[in-house]
Design a protein around this motif. Sequence first.
Motif, PDB file in Angstrom:
ATOM      1  N   THR A  93       2.125  12.059  37.719  1.00 36.63           N
ATOM      2  CA  THR A  93       1.766  12.601  36.570  1.00 36.63           C
ATOM      3  C   THR A  93       1.943  12.317  35.610  1.00 36.63           C
ATOM      4  N   SER A 138      -7.318  16.300  38.222  1.00 38.83           N
ATOM      5  CA  SER A 138      -6.406  16.593  37.164  1.00 38.83           C
ATOM      6  C   SER A 138      -6.603  15.676  35.871  1.00 38.83           C
ATOM      7  N   ALA A 139      -5.027  15.069  36.600  1.00 39.89           N
ATOM      8  CA  ALA A 139      -4.297  14.459  35.689  1.00 39.89           C
ATOM      9  C   ALA A 139      -5.481  13.561  35.271  1.00 39.89           C
ATOM     10  N   ARG A 140      -5.407  13.602  33.712  1.00 37.61           N
ATOM     11  CA  ARG A 140      -5.911  11.900  33.477  1.00 37.61           C
ATOM     12  C   ARG A 140      -4.987  10.663  33.289  1.00 37.61           C
ATOM     13  N   LYS A 151       0.850  23.724  34.432  1.00 36.74           N
ATOM     14  CA  LYS A 151       0.080  23.221  35.493  1.00 36.74           C
ATOM     15  C   LYS A 151      -0.169  23.013  36.655  1.00 36.74           C
ATOM     16  N   ASP A 200      -0.775  11.420  32.612  1.00 40.75           N
ATOM     17  CA  ASP A 200      -1.694  12.537  32.585  1.00 40.75           C
ATOM     18  C   ASP A 200      -0.860  12.519  30.694  1.00 40.75           C
ATOM     19  N   ASP A 224       4.417  18.860  36.528  1.00 39.67           N
ATOM     20  CA  ASP A 224       4.749  17.726  36.681  1.00 39.67           C
ATOM     21  C   ASP A 224       5.409  17.216  36.559  1.00 39.67           C
TER      22      ASP A 224
END
Lengths: 248, 236, 658
Positions: free
Chosen positions: C476, C43-45, C27, C479, C433
């Motif tokens: 985090t 980038s973490a959803r 990650k 995500d 994460d």
Amino acid sequence: MNITLRVWRQPNAETEGRMVTYGVENVSEHMSFLEMLDVLNERLTLEGDDPIAFDHDCREGICGQCGVVIDGQPHGPLQTTTCQLHMRSFADGAVIDVEPWRAEPFPVIKDLVVDRGAFDRIIQAGGYISVPTGSAPDAHATPVPKTDADMAFDAATCIACGACVAACPNGSAMLFTAAKVTHLNLLPQGQPERYSRVAGMVAQHDEEGFGGCTNIGECTAVCPKGIPFETISFLNRDLLGSLIKGNR
Amino acid sequence: MATVSLTPAKKAARSTVALKALMAVTGLIMLGYLIAHMYGNLKVFSGRASFDNYAHHLRDIGEPVLPHTGLLWIIRVVLLVSVILHAYAAIALWRRARVARGGTKRYVSPKARRGVQRSYASFTMRWGGVIIALFVIYHLLHLTANVIAPGGAAGSPYQRVVNGFQIWWVVLSYTIAMIAVGLHLRHGTWSALTTLGANTSAAARRRINALAYVVAAVITIGFLLPPFGILLGLVK
Amino acid sequence: MTEDNVVVDSIDADSVYVEGDPVMDTKAPGGPIEQRWDKRRFSARLVNPANRRKLSVIMIGTGLAGASAAATLGEAGYSVKTFCYQDTPRRAHSIAAQGGINAAKNYRNDGDSIYRLFYDTVKGGDFRARESNVYRLAQISVEIIDQCVAQGVPFAREYGGLLDNRSFGGVQVSRTFYARGQTGQQLLIGAYQALERQIAAKTVEMHTRHEMLELILVDGRARGVVVRDMVTGEIETHFADAVVLASGGYSNVFFLSTNAMGCNVTATWRAHRKGAYFANPCFTQIHPTCIPVTGDYQSKLTLMSESLRNDGRMWVPKRGEDKRDPRDIPEEDRDYFLERMYPSFGNLVPRDIASRAVKKVCDEGRGVGPSGLGVYLDFADAIKRLGKRAVEAKYGNLFDMYAQITGENPYETPMRIYPAVHYTMGGAWVDYDLESNIPGLYVTGEANFSDHGANRLGASALMQGLADGYFILPNTINDYLADGPFDKVDASHPAAVEAVEAVKSRIDKFLTTNGTRTVDSFHKELGHIMWEYCGMERSEEGLRKAISLIRDLKRAFWADVKVLGTNEELNQALERAGRVADFFELGELMCIDALHRRESCGGHFRAESQTPDGEALRNDDEFAYVAAWEFAGDNAKPILHKEPLVYEYIELKQRSYK
């Protein structure tokens, strides 16, 4: 040294308790009071007797989990936590009475262990500053006069052990409540919620069934952290202020 | 004590702290009255004319704005309300405290029964308050309403005082009552000021405590001077 | 219980473990180090605020890392359930941290920066920490102070109303924020208050006096826990979309440590047994300044804050036979050994170095006090220079604490101190994460193997706990939760039933063994073994011996332990039995890890690997990796997965504090 302990034994909340006498031999004066209880419990276990349940955790006087009434005084003869009391404070041959905190809002769970959940609920009623994570301004944005910061710190050192309640002839938790009110209400960050905080916390204090303060000061005389008496006056002033301002 | 539906602010208005403030304010009102009362009593040393004149004059202060005995009645009403509220708060707090502390038999250990540092006066507040209440009734019947008349009834207030206090047991009963008042004031003055927020530091604490001692001593001695003066024959 | 397949003579590093595939942190983004955290957050959803309420998180432990994360997740709108073994979250052992919390604020204008804090931490950790993680920690340190001040944490201030700073071991700048000697307490109470606010808002459901005893995995994901209500003994199951362990460190494997009596490894160890890797277990921190042991009844050791080394000078008599009262020993007969050995850092060398120096002078027979295991920490000079009042203002509560415990007055006679186990850098393996190798299982704070490498600098534990809890995990875990809510699970699920059965049968085993020895007697013996052979100095031979001793003792424990009473009550011996049982297994793994790591680094000092003047000698060619251990079964050898450590920014160097 050899001592005799008279300890409150109570299997659970529903069963009646009583004092039980135990002799403890070869106690070192360097032992802490709780270590002396450990030694007794080791012996009781080997003899097949239920060991004495008592609350404790950090054993360095800061977590606030320990606390028993020793010879009628919360935390015993010194103004410190039970874990920081050492056997050198007792004479050889002493008979020592050990009991749990007594107050209606602190029901006994077992032996010397009581439930102090009421304290958490008082904090829930306003003992915080509403500041969601990430929303804080720079730490230096608001200077705090040193005297206020120091006084707030003095109040903030409360460890929520409950000795104040155990000592108070009215079973009042006013010193605990006042310590938090003083800590937060003295700081600029605490101002927006100043009056709702004190009103909420005092209301919850009463709701839990604690008694009223009669300014006798037994609480401050046993408080292991020396929470100043004036915190209670500070709370009183702010509560009256909240009534006058008619908050909420 | 508080019902479920109240907001925290309303509960706070009915809280132990608010009750204590009520006690403090009413207590201080009564203290103010006691100081005035004591001042009047001391006039007994100036002789019958001065004392009776003073007692009479109390009835026409404020005239003609107020009717005859108007101010006296206002004072009486304020005092009565204060007494009632003071007692109400005391009883409510006492009942709460009795439950909160976990019953009368709290700790089995016979040690440290006297507490760690508390003053003797603080032990006397509740039964002391009851004694004072009983005494006030007796006192009103004796010297105000002229119903009880040890030593003989009289039209002149001065004469009533002198008649009564020539008898040792009347003086004794007043002495006991005044000691109870003194103890009550010793802790009460301190406690009232603290409740109202004056205990702001260790130095303030020393000052308030000193003040409480002075108030208690002045009131007790001030009230006991006339009876002893009469008993010892200094006032006739 | 355990059937050994190895005899003592053959216990060497290679016969007690097997090596598996390397493990990678997938990650952590690449690119410039100062942009990595931003990149990862981007980038973490994300989870739509409206959906968060339907997503649930279980939090085990409510210290700095747990309370801060639970409060923050609650504020964000997730449904959080928290558990702690104490009677209120405010008692977690974070409360005992004394000295302070680091932050790269550079309020002192003394050349501090995020980069310097990053550099100091990697170097202080003896180059066994991940660069990306440590840089992020240094970045976040700045926000932590802001957050805590806004919460009302009463940090020490100067007369101008601004925050005060002090310096701490291993660094040459003043970046430590503090609240007298009670910084941990004040920070924890800040987090606790934030947590209580969320409990009142009903976003967090708090369960006090509950202990996690098993992790529940469903389809390879962490989906729940088995907990015991410590008052009624009821074995409960709780389910959620993700599980976070913030359960602290495992110093109590040594029995005597500065940790609270209740601190234990059970939560992370149970997760380890279910597949979570346990990283660098042998990296333990021995704190140099603790009050020496006085007797065998002793239940815990008390730390004296490292900040004391700012003004206190450590010394021993030059000759071991010099038994004079310390005040009567003239300057020329004293050896201020840290100042002599490390002239540039003096008394402020990092903890591992100070501890070993103390051990060295005591081993030379120059230790002081009844046991000979102690050195003086002397404030006479500071009192002369600053005056008693200034010293009292700075350290008053620490001095009082010392006087309380020892009955001696440190203003008059020098303190006596000795090292003690204080913190564990090792812990559950997590990626960038903070997620373990089990999907949905996150580990924060001291419980993870963290950012400290092989040695933690002073005032960094609070920083890491709060960084994890307030800022990292809440940015985090989304995500992972973005894939949720996952299929509903309840107590009837076979995985839950099995976990509950396992817990019950273990409890049953403790209660029915009815042997002849108490839990504590086993725990003390285990502690002696660990301290002796896996403490400040470790050797091939000692570690082999320790492994065999631990195995024997573990067998004896399961056959001969005596736990009275029933499950259905407050039973403190039963609680301890479960914790000690897990400590045996952990202790063995610590020794295996220490045995396999044939180098010295930070707190891990192998006698065989030292420089000519006795300093820790790293072996970067062979050991510049994280050792992540996989549990392979009760009688099987653990499997080692290596995560290589790559240094792009900081040059690997032999640490020097001379």
